[in-house]
Each structure stands twice: as C-alpha cells, then as structure tokens.
Motif scaffolding. Structure first.
Motif, short mmCIF file in Angstrom:
data_model
loop_
_atom_site.label_atom_id
_atom_site.label_comp_id
_atom_site.label_asym_id
_atom_site.label_seq_id
_atom_site.Cartn_x
_atom_site.Cartn_y
_atom_site.Cartn_z
N GLY A 195 -16.84 10.40 11.30
CA GLY A 195 -17.68 10.69 12.46
C GLY A 195 -18.41 9.46 12.98
O GLY A 195 -18.48 9.24 14.19
N LEU A 196 -18.93 8.64 12.08
CA LEU A 196 -19.60 7.41 12.50
C LEU A 196 -18.63 6.43 13.15
O LEU A 196 -18.96 5.80 14.14
CB LEU A 196 -20.29 6.74 11.30
N ALA A 197 -17.44 6.31 12.58
CA ALA A 197 -16.45 5.40 13.16
C ALA A 197 -16.07 5.85 14.57
O ALA A 197 -15.90 5.01 15.46
CB ALA A 197 -15.21 5.33 12.27
N ALA A 198 -15.96 7.15 14.77
CA ALA A 198 -15.62 7.67 16.10
C ALA A 198 -16.77 7.47 17.07
O ALA A 198 -16.57 7.09 18.22
CB ALA A 198 -15.27 9.16 16.01
N ARG A 199 -17.98 7.71 16.62
CA ARG A 199 -19.14 7.67 17.50
C ARG A 199 -19.58 6.25 17.82
O ARG A 199 -19.91 5.93 18.96
CB ARG A 199 -20.29 8.44 16.85
N LEU A 200 -19.61 5.39 16.82
CA LEU A 200 -20.18 4.06 17.01
C LEU A 200 -19.15 3.00 17.40
O LEU A 200 -19.50 1.92 17.84
CB LEU A 200 -20.91 3.62 15.73
N GLN A 201 -17.88 3.29 17.22
CA GLN A 201 -16.78 2.40 17.58
C GLN A 201 -16.96 0.99 17.03
O GLN A 201 -16.69 0.00 17.70
CB GLN A 201 -16.58 2.39 19.10
#
Length: 198
Positions: free
Chosen positions: A132-138
C-alpha cells in the motif's frame, strides 16, 4: 531515497510486526539454532518478501490514481480492523521451543530460518502495508529500505533478546497503536480517493 518515506514505512511496519507470528517464530528458531544464522536467514527472507510487496505496490500504482487510492484505503482499513480485533488475543502460537540448540551448520540454520519466515510472511499485514505504501507514495526504494529496516529490528530483537522481550511486550497496546496507524493511513487514502474522483 526520501528520508520521510523511509521513516513512514519504518513507523508503520514496526508496530505491526512486534506482536506478530514473525517475532515468535524468530524467537523459537533462535532457541533451536545459533542466533547469527537465524538472523541472516530471517533477514534475507524479509528482504525478498519486502521486494515482492514493493513490486506489487509499484505495479498497482500504474492503475488510475482514484482506483489506487481506493484500493490502498481498503488495504489499510482491513489491516486496522484485523489488528484491533486481535488486540485482546494472546501472542500468536510460536510452537514448542527446543530444549537445547541443535548443532547445525551456519548455512543449514540460515536456510531453515529463511524457509520458515518466507512461508510465514505471505499475506501478512506488514506485506499489505508495504504494498500500500509503495502504491501510494511511489518511492519503492525508500519504502523497501524503511519496511526492511523495521523487519530487521523486530527479528533482531527476537533473535538476540529472546524470551525476555516476548514476556514483556504489551501485545494489546502495540496492536491497538498499529491499528490506529493503519486507520490514519486509510483516512488519508479515502480523502485522496474522494478528491481524485471529485
């Protein structure tokens, strides 16, 4: 690398893993084998799992922004509910610890530790949070570094401090704090979803 993203990933993943089966599995492995090969095996397994989660999250970020923030919100909401509901349960079953450490080669002990933790981490809350963090924060590299560092800290505590740590952890409080963190990230993702769709 972005220091704030590393810190965010670290702060989110650490409390999720403290009361988790990972801590107790590492603890049991350290009672069976020497601590260093257990730490190496567990740390390597975590590195591979975090890389998989970051890759999945990065692929998710290729989708439309509103859809991504909606999926991320759902991931964090599910995580918050699961953590809150598990707060009153005892520590996850770690199995029976061996009475004495086995005399096993470094490589074999590390390989067994890798296998146990690699299998145990699939679909874990920390993996969902990392994706989720990788998707959100790019910022995949920063998310990887922060999440892996948190997992290494947890496994290091379990392997090198052992039973003393497990007996003193306020499991319910840690799970509730982690649930609160997940809820905050879910609300932020919901706000982003609404703003994107508006």
């Amino acid at each position: 690398m972005v220091l704030s993203v590393i810190a965010t990933a670290f702060i989110l993943v650490l409390p999720v893993e403290l009361p988790d089966k990972t801590l107790f599995a590492s603890l049991v492995l350290a009672t069976r084998f020497a601590p260093l090969p257990v730490f190496v095996g567990v740390g390597t397994a975590f590195g591979v799992q975090v890389a998989i989660a970051v890759t999945a999250g990065s692929l998710l970020s290729l989708l439309p922004e509103g859809l991504v923030s909606g999926v991320v919100a759902v991931l964090f909401l599910v995580g918050a509910v699961l953590l809150w509901r598990s707060a009153t349960e005892g520590p996850e079953d770690a199995g029976e610890a061996a009475d004495a450490r086995e005399r096993t080669s470094f490589l074999r002990a590390a390989a067994i530790s890798f296998g146990v933790l690699f299998a145990a981490e699939w679909g874990d809350l920390s993996q969902l949070a990392t994706a989720g963090l990788a998707a959100r924060l790019q910022e995949p590299v920063s998310v990887f570094v922060g999440a892996w560092a948190a997992l290494l800290v947890v496994s290091g505590l379990a392997v090198f401090l052992g039973k003393k740590l497990a007996d003193r952890l306020p499991i319910a409080l840690i799970r509730r704090v982690a649930a609160g963190l997940f809820l905050v990230f879910a609300v932020v993702a919901i706000v982003e979803t609404v703003r994107t769709l508006a």
